[in-house]
Motif scaffolding. Structure first.
Motif, PDB file in Angstrom:
ATOM      1  N   THR A  42       2.239   5.477 -15.168  1.00  0.00           N
ATOM      2  CA  THR A  42       3.313   6.462 -15.182  1.00  0.00           C
ATOM      3  C   THR A  42       2.778   7.872 -15.424  1.00  0.00           C
ATOM      4  N   ASP A  43       3.296   8.814 -14.643  1.00  0.00           N
ATOM      5  CA  ASP A  43       2.971  10.251 -14.713  1.00  0.00           C
ATOM      6  C   ASP A  43       1.644  10.603 -14.042  1.00  0.00           C
ATOM      7  N   HIS A  44       0.983   9.639 -13.428  1.00  0.00           N
ATOM      8  CA  HIS A  44      -0.224   9.954 -12.669  1.00  0.00           C
ATOM      9  C   HIS A  44       0.172  10.506 -11.298  1.00  0.00           C
ATOM     10  N   VAL A  45      -0.604  11.475 -10.829  1.00  0.00           N
ATOM     11  CA  VAL A  45      -0.358  12.103  -9.529  1.00  0.00           C
ATOM     12  C   VAL A  45      -1.382  11.577  -8.528  1.00  0.00           C
ATOM     13  N   LEU A  46      -0.921  11.193  -7.347  1.00  0.00           N
ATOM     14  CA  LEU A  46      -1.786  10.650  -6.301  1.00  0.00           C
ATOM     15  C   LEU A  46      -1.805  11.596  -5.111  1.00  0.00           C
ATOM     16  N   GLY A  47      -2.983  11.754  -4.516  1.00  0.00           N
ATOM     17  CA  GLY A  47      -3.099  12.531  -3.299  1.00  0.00           C
ATOM     18  C   GLY A  47      -3.419  13.998  -3.499  1.00  0.00           C
ATOM     19  N   ILE A  48      -3.843  14.382  -4.722  1.00  0.00           N
ATOM     20  CA  ILE A  48      -4.115  15.799  -4.994  1.00  0.00           C
ATOM     21  C   ILE A  48      -5.245  16.312  -4.111  1.00  0.00           C
ATOM     22  N   ARG A  49      -6.332  15.553  -4.041  1.00  0.00           N
ATOM     23  CA  ARG A  49      -7.498  16.001  -3.280  1.00  0.00           C
ATOM     24  C   ARG A  49      -7.128  16.285  -1.833  1.00  0.00           C
ATOM     25  N   SER A  50      -6.409  15.373  -1.221  1.00  0.00           N
ATOM     26  CA  SER A  50      -6.023  15.551   0.175  1.00  0.00           C
ATOM     27  C   SER A  50      -5.048  16.709   0.342  1.00  0.00           C
ATOM     28  N   ALA A  75       0.833  -1.206   0.000  1.00  0.00           N
ATOM     29  CA  ALA A  75       0.000   0.000   0.000  1.00  0.00           C
ATOM     30  C   ALA A  75       0.868   1.257   0.000  1.00  0.00           C
ATOM     31  N   LEU A  76       0.512   2.203  -0.879  1.00  0.00           N
ATOM     32  CA  LEU A  76       1.167   3.507  -0.879  1.00  0.00           C
ATOM     33  C   LEU A  76       0.557   4.388   0.210  1.00  0.00           C
ATOM     34  N   PHE A  77      -0.755   4.267   0.392  1.00  0.00           N
ATOM     35  CA  PHE A  77      -1.461   4.898   1.500  1.00  0.00           C
ATOM     36  C   PHE A  77      -2.807   4.211   1.642  1.00  0.00           C
ATOM     37  N   LEU A  78      -3.470   4.445   2.781  1.00  0.00           N
ATOM     38  CA  LEU A  78      -4.732   3.776   3.078  1.00  0.00           C
ATOM     39  C   LEU A  78      -5.852   4.793   3.249  1.00  0.00           C
ATOM     40  N   GLN A  79      -7.045   4.374   2.902  1.00  0.00           N
ATOM     41  CA  GLN A  79      -8.229   5.212   3.083  1.00  0.00           C
ATOM     42  C   GLN A  79      -8.337   5.643   4.541  1.00  0.00           C
TER      43      GLN A  79
END
Length: 220
Positions: free
Chosen positions: A47-55, A9-13
């Protein structure tokens, strides 16, 4: 830069959203668990997707979990460091908003497909979208490493329907179905299916309650 093995897991809900991640290689799936315990597959990110923008932009906890489907590497920015960079380079926030807008536009596209298209056309649209996000070049074409069950969840239909359609398309050489992946020999042929399949009548335009449920809390 961090490296995550498959299944990690990169991060959890529900975790505090304290970092932003950019995928530099590999594949990550985003899932969300409803209050009833039902897991929904929301996105497949490459590749090139960004995660965590909303938070990052709202300061709220992560609304979903991120898991490496294949070994992946990501660039990570902690919140404080990113806030400092944003003050120095205002363009950074504009770029993040651009990523967010792209995500919203895709959500609108997926919702329209659920509301107006039959299963064959939705499946073709889903495969084309997945080929752009996580498709890998292979000897037979573009390979998407997802099971039929996962593809069904992304399409908003049943495993039976996806299996039946992929088998039919396999006989017509439109796809090469495998146990845990599907190969698209010619993306143009799938695009023709997405464009040519007849649409249902306007009276059946609204998605079913079950389909809507998958979109009720989808993060952007």
């Amino acid at each position: 830069m961090k490296r995550f093995a498959r299944g990690h897991a990169l991060f959890l809900q529900g975790d505090a959203g304290q970092r932003l991640m950019l995928i530099t290689s590999g594949c990550v799936k985003l899932t969300q668990v409803s209050p009833e315990g039902k897991e929904v597959l929301l996105w497949m990110c490459g590749t090139d997707h960004v995660l965590g923008i909303r938070s990052e932009l709202t300061g709220k906890p992560y609304s979903c979990s991120a898991e490496a489907v294949k070994t992946c590497t990501v660039l990570v920015w902690e919140h404080d460091a990113l806030a400092s960079l944003a003050q120095q380079y205002p363009r950074l926030v504009q770029n993040l908003n651009g990523f967010l807008l792209t995500r919203i536009e895709e959500l609108e596209e997926r919702f329209r497909e659920l509301a107006t298209e039959n299963v064959s056309r939705r499946l073709a649209c889903t495969l084309l979208r997945l080929s752009r996000h996580i498709g890998s070049p292979s000897e037979g074409g573009t390979e998407i490493y997802l099971s039929r069950q996962e593809i069904a969840r992304m399409t908003g239909t049943t495993l039976f329907s996806v299996s039946r359609i992929l088998s039919e398309w396999g006989r017509d050489k439109l796809v090469l179905p495998k146990r845990n992946s599907v190969v698209l020999p010619d993306l143009a042929l799938i695009a023709k299916v997405a464009e040519a399949e007849p649409r249902p009548s306007p009276s059946s335009g609204m998605p079913s309650r079950g389909r809507l449920r998958d979109f009720n809390s989808m993060p952007v």
